[in-house]
Design a protein around this motif. Structure first.
Motif, PDB file in Angstrom:
ATOM      1  N   GLN A 124       0.833  -1.212   0.000  1.00  0.00           N
ATOM      2  CA  GLN A 124       0.000   0.000   0.000  1.00  0.00           C
ATOM      3  C   GLN A 124       0.867   1.261   0.000  1.00  0.00           C
ATOM      4  OE1 GLN A 124      -2.507  -0.699   3.407  1.00  0.00           O
ATOM      5  NE2 GLN A 124      -4.261  -1.283   2.114  1.00  0.00           N
ATOM      6  N   SER A 125       1.952   1.189   0.772  1.00  0.00           N
ATOM      7  CA  SER A 125       2.857   2.343   0.800  1.00  0.00           C
ATOM      8  C   SER A 125       3.483   2.587  -0.576  1.00  0.00           C
ATOM      9  CB  SER A 125       3.948   2.117   1.849  1.00  0.00           C
ATOM     10  OG  SER A 125       4.888   3.176   1.847  1.00  0.00           O
ATOM     11  N   ASP A 179       1.077   5.652  -7.430  1.00  0.00           N
ATOM     12  CA  ASP A 179      -0.164   6.260  -7.913  1.00  0.00           C
ATOM     13  C   ASP A 179      -0.046   7.782  -7.932  1.00  0.00           C
ATOM     14  OD1 ASP A 179      -2.897   6.111  -8.776  1.00  0.00           O
ATOM     15  OD2 ASP A 179      -3.466   6.828  -6.776  1.00  0.00           O
ATOM     16  N   ALA A 180       0.573   8.344  -6.855  1.00  0.00           N
ATOM     17  CA  ALA A 180       0.748   9.802  -6.809  1.00  0.00           C
ATOM     18  C   ALA A 180       1.658  10.272  -7.929  1.00  0.00           C
ATOM     19  CB  ALA A 180       1.309  10.210  -5.444  1.00  0.00           C
ATOM     20  N   ALA A 181       2.736   9.531  -8.189  1.00  0.00           N
ATOM     21  CA  ALA A 181       3.660   9.909  -9.254  1.00  0.00           C
ATOM     22  C   ALA A 181       2.992   9.847 -10.612  1.00  0.00           C
ATOM     23  CB  ALA A 181       4.901   9.019  -9.224  1.00  0.00           C
ATOM     24  N   LEU A 182       2.193   8.828 -10.829  1.00  0.00           N
ATOM     25  CA  LEU A 182       1.519   8.701 -12.114  1.00  0.00           C
ATOM     26  C   LEU A 182       0.513   9.815 -12.334  1.00  0.00           C
ATOM     27  CD1 LEU A 182       0.945   4.835 -12.271  1.00  0.00           C
ATOM     28  CD2 LEU A 182       2.604   6.178 -13.576  1.00  0.00           C
ATOM     29  N   HIS A 183      -0.246  10.222 -11.277  1.00  0.00           N
ATOM     30  CA  HIS A 183      -1.212  11.303 -11.414  1.00  0.00           C
ATOM     31  C   HIS A 183      -0.519  12.656 -11.573  1.00  0.00           C
ATOM     32  CE1 HIS A 183      -4.207   8.368 -10.079  1.00  0.00           C
ATOM     33  NE2 HIS A 183      -5.110   9.219 -10.615  1.00  0.00           N
ATOM     34  N   ARG A 184       0.624  12.801 -10.917  1.00  0.00           N
ATOM     35  CA  ARG A 184       1.312  14.095 -10.946  1.00  0.00           C
ATOM     36  C   ARG A 184       1.992  14.317 -12.287  1.00  0.00           C
ATOM     37  NH1 ARG A 184       3.842  13.389  -6.657  1.00  0.00           N
ATOM     38  NH2 ARG A 184       5.787  12.542  -7.514  1.00  0.00           N
ATOM     39  N   SER A 203       9.967   7.933 -15.548  1.00  0.00           N
ATOM     40  CA  SER A 203      10.668   6.757 -15.016  1.00  0.00           C
ATOM     41  C   SER A 203      11.446   7.110 -13.769  1.00  0.00           C
ATOM     42  CB  SER A 203      11.603   6.178 -16.079  1.00  0.00           C
ATOM     43  OG  SER A 203      10.874   5.718 -17.188  1.00  0.00           O
ATOM     44  N   HIS A 204      12.107   8.319 -13.811  1.00  0.00           N
ATOM     45  CA  HIS A 204      12.824   8.747 -12.605  1.00  0.00           C
ATOM     46  C   HIS A 204      11.863   8.986 -11.445  1.00  0.00           C
ATOM     47  CE1 HIS A 204      16.811   8.916 -14.342  1.00  0.00           C
ATOM     48  NE2 HIS A 204      16.374   9.663 -15.396  1.00  0.00           N
ATOM     49  N   GLU A 205      10.700   9.536 -11.742  1.00  0.00           N
ATOM     50  CA  GLU A 205       9.707   9.767 -10.693  1.00  0.00           C
ATOM     51  C   GLU A 205       9.271   8.440 -10.064  1.00  0.00           C
ATOM     52  OE1 GLU A 205       8.418  12.450  -9.400  1.00  0.00           O
ATOM     53  OE2 GLU A 205       9.429  13.946 -10.650  1.00  0.00           O
ATOM     54  N   LEU A 206       9.068   7.435 -10.889  1.00  0.00           N
ATOM     55  CA  LEU A 206       8.632   6.142 -10.370  1.00  0.00           C
ATOM     56  C   LEU A 206       9.723   5.469  -9.551  1.00  0.00           C
ATOM     57  CD1 LEU A 206       6.711   4.780 -13.492  1.00  0.00           C
ATOM     58  CD2 LEU A 206       5.726   5.653 -11.356  1.00  0.00           C
ATOM     59  N   SER A 243      -4.512   2.937 -12.310  1.00  0.00           N
ATOM     60  CA  SER A 243      -4.309   4.345 -11.971  1.00  0.00           C
ATOM     61  C   SER A 243      -4.596   5.169 -13.236  1.00  0.00           C
ATOM     62  CB  SER A 243      -2.871   4.606 -11.501  1.00  0.00           C
ATOM     63  OG  SER A 243      -2.660   5.989 -11.247  1.00  0.00           O
ATOM     64  N   GLY A 244      -5.787   5.736 -13.292  1.00  0.00           N
ATOM     65  CA  GLY A 244      -6.202   6.444 -14.506  1.00  0.00           C
ATOM     66  C   GLY A 244      -6.378   5.448 -15.628  1.00  0.00           C
TER      67      GLY A 244
END
Length: 446
Positions: free
Chosen positions: A53-54, A60-65, A76-79, A144-145
């Motif tokens: 979950q963590s 999920d936050a990275a993908l939406h942002r 990719s760096h964000e993930l 996610s989306g």
């Protein structure tokens, strides 16, 4: 060819109790072990869920942002930064067309994505376990989306721990079950010690030691009823032996006098030559003794048949009033000779019974009452009836001590302790009355 019927011996009580304790104890330990294993397994599942979950929240936050503005390299760096703090967490991200956006160096996560539909929430119910050639993973397929994310973590360590715990629990269960069975067997053996002592006391019982009794105070409370029942049985056996000895002595006593009389008279008759009248008188005297002995033997046979089981009765309707009047006529001459009057009071309807047996019982009672009634007194016979029973009461003047009343219907019993024979019978009349009355499912009383 006949088939032999064999009754199977019941299983030993010790085996029953020991087996039951062993089964119950084993079942308790097995359930406890299963509960412990299940609890730890749930705990590991929750730990994995929290870890996933963590990681999923970060992904999920990275993908939406960065979903619309970032380039593939920047995303990719964000993930990578999103799952940097995760421990053995792997995931794969694909777009709506199935194109791979990002994937960690992990086993083929797409195998799970192809089998499990995507969901938007990560819970214990959406987690799945699958195996590869060398590892086992727990993960889920999420959305996610317009992107599909497969996230998973390795659970090899958890499963190894569970296997070791399972082996330890089963070994402990087996050991505890064996110990419980041994303890139960020892407890049962110790618990049966009072039974063995009672059995030893029972084996010591002989006809010379029938007076010995078990002390209920010295046995466990569970065996008090057994000890009391055994003591009651010994009492009945002792009373039976006592009656048998008394009957043997009474028979010898009752037969001794007529046999002595017959022997004496025969010796006198043979001592010298006599005329025909003298021999006839001796023979008549011997005949009286033979008749008395025959009557006593007949009474003894009747009582023996009564003790062997229910006597055969020829049931018929009986007019008690008429039967008693007939017996009064039969005893009238003897009663007048003794100066005793006979009185009958009351009236009852017809009753069902064996006429000959009831006449014999009534005859014995009336004869006994006449025999022990003083000159100038009366014998009263009263009849009464209620809804169920007919009551016959025969009363004559006299005073019998209370300690003799319970024994009046015993064989050869006489209130006179000297037991002198005065031609009044062998002492079997009331015993026969009791047998006849009990054969009609009734109860005599004095």
């Amino acid at each position: 060819m006949g088939v032999e019927n064999r009754t199977r011996r019941p299983m030993s009580l010790a085996v029953r109790v020991t087996s039951l304790v062993g089964l119950v104890t084993t079942a308790i330990f097995v359930l406890s072990a299963w509960g412990i294993e299940y609890s730890i397994q749930r705990h590991f599942s929750r730990m994995d869920l929290a870890e996933l979950q963590s990681a999923w929240a970060s992904v999920d936050a990275a993908l939406h942002r960065d979903g619309a503005s970032s380039s593939g390299v920047a995303q990719s760096h964000e993930l990578v930064d999103a799952i940097a703090g995760g421990h053995d967490v792997y995931f794969v991200v694909r777009d709506a067309n199935g194109r791979l956006l990002y994937g960690t160096t992990a086993p083929d996560l797409d195998a799970l994505g192809e089998k499990v539909p995507a969901t938007t929430h990560l819970t214990l119910d959406t987690l799945h376990i699958w195996r590869t050639d060398h590892h086992v993973y727990r993960g889920a397929v999420l959305r996610s989306g317009n992107k599909t994310v497969v996230v998973a973590t390795a659970i090899d360590f958890h499963l190894q721990y569970l296997r070791e715990l399972q082996n330890a629990l089963w070994a402990g269960t087996l050991m505890a079950s064996l110990i419980s069975v041994l303890v139960a067997a020892l407890a049962v053996r110790q618990g049966h010690a009072p039974l063995r002592r009672i059995s030893a006391r029972m084996r010591e019982m002989t006809t010379e030691r029938l007076h010995t009794r078990l002390d209920p105070k010295h046995v466990p409370v569970e065996l008090v009823d057994l000890a009391a029942a055994f003591n009651a049985m010994l009492t009945r056996i002792e009373q039976g032996f006592a009656r048998l000895r008394n009957v043997s002595a009474d028979i010898a006593h009752e037969l001794r006098t007529p046999v002595t009389n017959l022997t004496t008279q025969t010796q006198v008759a043979l001592s010298k030559a006599r005329d025909v009248d003298a021999y006839r008188e001796i023979l008549y005297s011997n005949l009286e003794e033979f008749e008395r002995m025959g009557a006593m033997i007949s009474d003894m046979l009747f009582l023996a048949q009564a003790e062997q089981g229910p006597m055969r009765r020829d049931a018929a309707g009986i007019d008690l009033h008429a039967e008693i009047r007939s017996l009064f006529d039969y005893f009238e001459a003897w009663a007048e000779d003794r100066g005793v009057s006979l009185e009958l009071n009351g009236q009852v309807g017809r009753v069902e019974g064996d006429r000959e047996m009831l006449r014999r019982a009534l005859s014995n009672l009336i004869a006994n009452a006449i025999r022990y009634t003083q000159h100038g007194q009366s014998v009263h016979l009263r009849l009464s009836q209620d809804e169920r029973w007919v009551r016959i009461e025969i009363c004559n003047p006299g005073n019998i001590p209370s300690e003799h009343l319970p024994h009046l219907f015993d064989r050869f019993y006489r209130v006179d302790p000297s037991r002198q024979r005065r031609g009044e019978g062998a002492g079997l009349g009331l015993a026969i009355v009791k047998s006849i009355v009990e054969a009609h499912s009734l109860t005599p009383s004095s």
